[in-house]
Design a protein around this motif. Structure first.
Motif, PDB file in Angstrom:
ATOM      1  N   VAL B 757      31.467   7.772  18.375  1.00  0.00           N
ATOM      2  CA  VAL B 757      31.885   6.363  18.274  1.00  0.00           C
ATOM      3  C   VAL B 757      32.460   5.907  19.601  1.00  0.00           C
ATOM      4  O   VAL B 757      32.160   4.807  20.098  1.00  0.00           O
ATOM      5  CB  VAL B 757      32.935   6.195  17.145  1.00  0.00           C
ATOM      6  CG1 VAL B 757      33.551   4.805  17.177  1.00  0.00           C
ATOM      7  CG2 VAL B 757      32.300   6.459  15.795  1.00  0.00           C
ATOM      8  N   LEU B 758      33.276   6.774  20.157  1.00  0.00           N
ATOM      9  CA  LEU B 758      33.910   6.460  21.437  1.00  0.00           C
ATOM     10  C   LEU B 758      32.860   6.163  22.501  1.00  0.00           C
ATOM     11  O   LEU B 758      32.981   5.213  23.277  1.00  0.00           O
ATOM     12  CB  LEU B 758      34.759   7.662  21.857  1.00  0.00           C
ATOM     13  CG  LEU B 758      35.915   7.353  22.777  1.00  0.00           C
ATOM     14  CD1 LEU B 758      37.015   6.640  22.027  1.00  0.00           C
ATOM     15  CD2 LEU B 758      36.449   8.645  23.362  1.00  0.00           C
ATOM     16  N   ARG B 759      31.829   6.990  22.496  1.00  0.00           N
ATOM     17  CA  ARG B 759      30.746   6.774  23.463  1.00  0.00           C
ATOM     18  C   ARG B 759      29.992   5.477  23.111  1.00  0.00           C
ATOM     19  O   ARG B 759      29.610   4.722  23.991  1.00  0.00           O
ATOM     20  CB  ARG B 759      29.778   7.960  23.439  1.00  0.00           C
ATOM     21  CG  ARG B 759      30.373   9.264  23.902  1.00  0.00           C
ATOM     22  CD  ARG B 759      30.243   9.499  25.393  1.00  0.00           C
ATOM     23  NE  ARG B 759      28.878   9.769  25.791  1.00  0.00           N
ATOM     24  CZ  ARG B 759      28.164   8.978  26.573  1.00  0.00           C
ATOM     25  NH1 ARG B 759      28.681   7.864  27.034  1.00  0.00           N
ATOM     26  NH2 ARG B 759      26.928   9.288  26.890  1.00  0.00           N
ATOM     27  N   ILE B 761      31.094   2.762  21.704  1.00  0.00           N
ATOM     28  CA  ILE B 761      31.803   1.513  22.014  1.00  0.00           C
ATOM     29  C   ILE B 761      32.138   1.406  23.500  1.00  0.00           C
ATOM     30  O   ILE B 761      32.932   0.570  23.905  1.00  0.00           O
ATOM     31  CB  ILE B 761      33.081   1.351  21.159  1.00  0.00           C
ATOM     32  CG1 ILE B 761      34.069   2.463  21.457  1.00  0.00           C
ATOM     33  CG2 ILE B 761      32.749   1.282  19.685  1.00  0.00           C
ATOM     34  CD1 ILE B 761      35.448   2.203  20.855  1.00  0.00           C
ATOM     35  N   GLY B 763      32.734   4.312  25.819  1.00  0.00           N
ATOM     36  CA  GLY B 763      33.419   5.423  26.493  1.00  0.00           C
ATOM     37  C   GLY B 763      32.445   6.190  27.375  1.00  0.00           C
ATOM     38  O   GLY B 763      31.371   6.580  26.922  1.00  0.00           O
TER      39      GLY B 763
END
Lengths: 232, 854
Positions: B757-759, B761, B763
């Protein structure tokens, strides 16, 4: 705004699975498009390719005339930050962060100062009607609230494009309707281009156009008229 | 049937998570390896000492041994005349030095030429056979017989000259016999030579004393019977027993070293238990959906628990088997260090032996390894069995944070810590060291219970700082710790135990060093100190009084004092005896006598009317000023009052000080071990040292130090004693580092979706990497903090209890601030290094798959 030219995507080595096959698609700024089709038709693949999480086997995907397939991973990530917001069926919030922290996360990853990021996130939470839940963590919120937080997170950068993967899929019909209404409202305010993958015909009616996929190919593309909506 | 199905699931899990399996096995293997290595090295050291004794003893069935000063040769006559003695031979052992360049010590065995061949095996080389009877040839005063190995090393043959440093100065001997590598020729790695006992008495300044009598009983008289008979005929103070019994005394001497190492080997095992706990907690976390399915399919709770425990036992078996193999090789290195310590500090010379493989040790280590694994897996297995199948089958996103911060757990932890501390501080010392050590373990267990709370609290405290310094990556990194304090605390626990013992050992060594250094500043104040050995002392190599006289004549030398430093049997153990010129000593050392008026004591001591004893001697033997001290000496009982107590750290066994003239009178021994030289005011110490070196060079093998150099030499010896402990601590830290790798790999696996998810959005890969590295750093910080806390308690145990109980020493507590400050960046470095692979894994995960991951 978004243009797909002869895009194909296949998986596997020995037994090739053609997830998308020679897809051509063009989305204008501010247009809302629903992507429908049975499971395995290539809807999610299409979404993953547009947001740059996946690369096409052949063809070009242009966002504001930039072919994202030609970019390296970091450049695609930066482009995603600036131009694409994403919401998912399962919300995908970070469980340890509060609502405020989840919403401000994209800004902070982009180097925006904490205070500034939180001010903007608070304003965004207000827009999605959850200003009072800023300090709550995802497990303390309902499904609808979580999806609102996810929408706030996706729009915090005011991206020109919003990709939504079954945004109402995990919600009851009433909450789903509220979310769609919220998306309508935000679309009016930000003029965001929305590409929404959905199984839900009701949700598709909130869009300007519906494209239908089968076996990796677009089999139809039709505008949603006022009559269609009323008929439903 | 059900268990075999479960076993196949386990096997698939091992194959699927190869890295985790390998890390876990390595954790167990290293723990078992250290434990097995220490025991093997210890038995190898004792065996090499015993083999040396036995080979030296030859066919002797009994040995009569005096103290280090030896005993009068007249006793030999008494022994020979005792009915039942078939043969009795006098022996002198001297660890002398050759005058060859870069040559170490050579063990000289002085024997009686006429009868010794009946007792000991001498197989001569063919060249040696040309001499009619090599032993008779050796009766010539300059004769020496050497081993073939020594002869080959120095290209010596019969008739060649061998220069040796003796108490009479450098002397040249003639090689009149080379013996084969059998019997005597096998020991000391061939660094052995034989000469006539009476000649040895003369050249090594032993007067009319001998070290030992080796004897054989007549066939009609039993060894026990002869032993009794000799006891009634010989003066008290002589030890009469079979050669094998001498090993016991040596075992006592190296007991302190053994205790220290055994304790640290348990630490390595304990760290291993944490690795297992960590690994199985992770396995349960990773497999909770699988557990849910199994429970839904009708597998009962006990079977789920059993599945994990059997898995742990299997891992324990495999890891222990590997550990035993690894430990056997580690033992080679460990035994070398131990031999070195035995030689440097206790003056025992060994014959290098291959490690002794003991099946009983292997089985014990194996069983301990398996039990440790099962203990480590117990709680995670129980947690797996108690898992709610409905929750387990649901999506992981709504997982609740672990409830490990409950009051009962915290209260139990605090109570255990306080109880352990109170027992150490106020408990009776009479319960013994093992029980005292268990108090320290109580504190460790208490801290282990408190660890999840400590990890969560520290992470919460770190959150704002991490936010300020590293932004959202820092926040997510510590949040991961807050969310899973149990997963984190297992790794932190391993780090805590490893680091706490590094801190406490460091603090103990520092406190000990500072105490010894302060003490030496008060006591050791000669300008130049000359020693007979490169080690603390030599048991057998001594100077003559004549050397002192020679040195006294050097310009710039104001005064020369001879010191005899030896160990004497006392109350089933041995104590250090330091006989010195008390007049000169009191002239330089002030305000050292405790428990009596110093001026009064001084006069009596100088007149030879009593003794001074070390503070730890008083503590060990419960004696005080006014009590009488008794030794058996070659001239009869030595019975003098204790006139005063002094602070002294010469030996953990305790030390006795008195006038050297008194020693000479009772022990009939003029030997000198250390010479103190005082320079005249205005004279340059360095210049005088050069003159002393010139006077000694080529005549004596002597080690000459200025005051500062001698103190440094002693400090280096002390440090050498702790080398092995540091080695073990290093292994513990390596095991703890494996724990970090393990934890982070799991952390990455558990948070695959979160990272995806971090990537998704926005990251970057570098941000994900930073996050994992920061999580490792946060774990290291908590590890150092808890390690410091545990280390403080453990140091308290070491200085308060262990030092007192092992050596009778009183060592003030000092907080190891420097070590903590050094440990923090080191631990951070290790953690970041350990995080490299998990971070790589996190960075390379496929985002699309990760988001769809459940």
């Amino acid at each position: 705004m978004i243009e797909l030219q002869n895009v194909s995507r296949s998986f596997g080595d020995a037994k090739l699975v053609q997830a998308l096959n020679q897809v051509n698609l063009r989305l204008a700024q501010g247009e809302r498009v629903a992507v429908m089709g049975p499971s395995g038709s290539g809807k999610s693949t299409l979404l993953n390719l547009i947001c740059g999480l996946d690369e096409p086997s052949t063809g070009a995907i242009k966002i504001d005339n930039v072919d994202i397939a030609s970019l390296d991973d970091d450049s695609r990530t930066r482009l995603r930050r600036q131009k694409i917001g994403m919401i998912f069926q399962t919300f995908n919030l970070l469980p340890t962060l509060t609502a405020l922290e989840n919403v401000s996360l994209p800004l902070r990853l982009n180097g925006v100062a904490k205070k500034d990021a939180e001010q903007r996130a608070t304003a965004m939470l207000q827009k999605v009607g959850l200003a009072g839940r800023a300090a709550h963590r995802p497990d303390q919120m309902s499904g609808g609230e979580r999806q609102r937080i996810a929408i706030a997170r996706a729009l915090i950068f005011a991206p020109p494009v919003l990709l939504a993967d079954e945004p109402t899929g995990n919600l009851d019909s009433k909450t789903g309707e509220e979310i769609l209404a919220l998306l309508d409202e935000l679309h009016r305010e930000f003029n965001t281009t929305i590409l929404m993958v959905t199984h839900n015909e009701e949700a598709a009616l909130h869009c300007d156009r519906v494209i239908r996929l089968r076996d990796g190919q677009i089999i139809s593309s039709s505008a949603v008229t006022a009559r269609t909506a009323e008929g439903q | 049937m059900m268990l075999s199905s479960l076993a196949s699931i386990t096997w698939k899990q091992w194959r699927q998570h190869r890295l985790r399996t390998a890390l876990t096995l390595l954790g167990i293997a290293l723990g078992v390896a250290v434990y097995f290595a220490v025991r093997t090295a210890n038995v190898t050291l004792l065996s090499s000492l015993t083999i040396t004794i036995e080979k030296m003893a030859g066919k002797a069935t009994l040995q009569i041994v005096g103290d280090e000063g030896g005993f009068p040769e007249a006793i030999w006559e008494t022994v020979k005349d005792t009915p039942g003695v078939h043969i009795a031979q006098p022996v002198i052992e001297v660890l002398a030095n050759t005058a060859f360049e870069d040559e170490g010590s050579l063990m000289i065995v002085g024997v009686d030429m006429l009868g010794d061949r009946e007792l000991r095996e001498y197989q001569f080389d063919e060249a040696g056979e040309e001499i009619a009877d090599p032993l008779v040839a050796l009766a010539q005063p300059d004769s020496i017989m050497i081993s073939r190995k020594f002869a080959e090393k120095h290209q010596l043959k019969d008739g060649d000259k061998l220069p040796l440093f003796t108490a009479q100065g450098k002397k040249e001997f003639v090689v009149r016999g080379i013996f084969k590598p059998a019997g005597l020729g096998e020991i000391f790695d061939g660094q052995i030579a034989v000469m006539d006992v009476f000649n040895a008495q003369f050249v090594f300044n032993r007067g009319r004393n001998i070290d030992r009598i080796d004897l054989m009983n007549e066939s009609g008289v039993s060894v026990d019977e002869l032993q009794q008979r000799l006891r009634t005929r010989l003066p008290a103070g002589l030890e009469i027993g079979p050669p094998s019994s001498r090993g016991k005394g040596i075992e006592n001497s190296v007991a302190a070293m053994k205790i220290g190492m055994t304790i640290t080997s348990f630490i390595a095992l304990l760290v291993g238990v944490f690795i297992i706990f960590n690994s199985f907690s992770i396995a349960v976390n990773q497999r909770w959906k699988e557990i849910g399915i199994l429970r839904a399919l009708g597998v009962e709770r006990p079977n789920v628990q059993c599945m994990f425990l059997v898995e742990a036992a299997l891992m324990g078996m495999l890891g222990s088997a590997v550990g035993i193999g690894l430990g056997f090789f580690l033992a080679i290195g460990a035994e070398r260090v131990m031999s070195q310590i035995a030689a440097q500090l206790f003056s025992y010379v060994t014959t290098q032996q291959p490690p002794v493989f003991r099946w009983d040790y292997a089985v014990t280590s194996f069983v301990i390894g398996v039990i440790s694994s099962v203990i480590g897996a117990w709680l995670p297995a129980r947690a797996a069995a108690r898992l709610n199948p409905v929750l387990a089958l649901h999506n992981i996103e709504t997982r609740q944070s672990e409830n490990v911060l409950g009051k009962p757990r915290i209260i139990a932890g605090i109570l255990l810590v306080l109880t352990g501390w109170a027992l150490i501080a106020f408990g009776p010392a009479s319960v013994g060291l093992s029980l005292q050590f268990s108090y320290s373990v109580l504190i460790i267990f208490g801290l282990v219970l408190l660890l999840p709370a400590l990890a969560a609290l520290t992470a919460r405290a770190l959150r704002p700082l991490m936010d300020r310094l590293f932004g959202s990556e820092g926040v997510i990194a510590v949040d991961s710790m807050i969310q899973s304090p149990r997963r984190t605390s297992a790794t932190v626990g391993a780090l805590m135990i490893g680091l706490s013992f590094v801190f406490s050992m460091g603090a103990y060594v520092r406190s000990y060093q500072k105490t010894v250094s302060d003490w030496m500043d008060r006591i050791v104040n000669a300008d130049i100190i000359i020693n007979t050995s490169e080690n603390a002392r030599s048991r057998t190599n001594h100077f003559s009084e004549d050397l002192g006289k020679t040195l006294a004549a050097i310009p710039g030398v104001r005064r020369v004092e001879n010191i005899r430093f030896l160990f004497l049997p006392y109350a089933d153990d041995s104590v250090a005896l330091i006989a010195l010129d008390m007049d000169g000593w009191f002239a330089r050392v002030k305000d050292v006598v405790e428990g009596a008026d110093e001026d009064e004591v001084k006069d009596k001591i100088i007149r030879g009317e009593g003794v001074l004893v070390a503070r730890n001697f008083v503590a060990r033997y419960h004696l005080g000023v006014g009590d009488r001290l008794r030794f058996q000496t070659p001239t009869g009982p030595f019975d003098f009052p204790i006139l005063g107590v002094i602070e002294d750290y010469t030996s953990e066994k305790g030390a006795v000080f008195f006038e050297r003239e008194l020693y000479k009178r009772y022990w009939n021994d003029p030997a000198v071990d250390i010479i103190d030289v005082m320079v005249t005011p205005g004279a340059e110490v360095a210049t005088v040292k050069q003159a002393v070196t010139r006077a000694v060079k080529g005549q004596h093998r002597a080690f000459i130090y200025t005051n500062a150099e001698y103190k440094k030499f002693i400090m280096d010896l002390i440090n050498g004693f702790f080398v092995l402990n540091y080695m073990q601590m290093t292994v513990a830290i390596i095991i703890a580092a494996l724990g970090i790798v393990n934890t982070l790999i799991i952390s990455v696996a558990e948070r695959k979706r979160e990272l995806g998810v971090l990537r998704a959005i926005g990251g970057l890969r570098s941000q994900v990497r930073k996050m994992i590295l920061l999580e490792a750093a946060a774990i290291a910080i908590v590890g150092v903090l808890s390690g410091t806390l545990a280390g403080v308690f453990n140091t308290y145990f070491l200085v308060r209890t262990a030092a007192h109980m092992i050596g009778g020493f009183t060592i003030p507590f000092r907080f190891p601030l420097t070590i903590v400050l050094v440990a923090l960046p080191v631990a951070l470095g290790i953690a970041l290094l350990a995080a490299w692979w998990p971070a790589r894994k996190a960075v390379n995960l496929k985002v699309v798959e990760a988001i769809g991951y459940e």
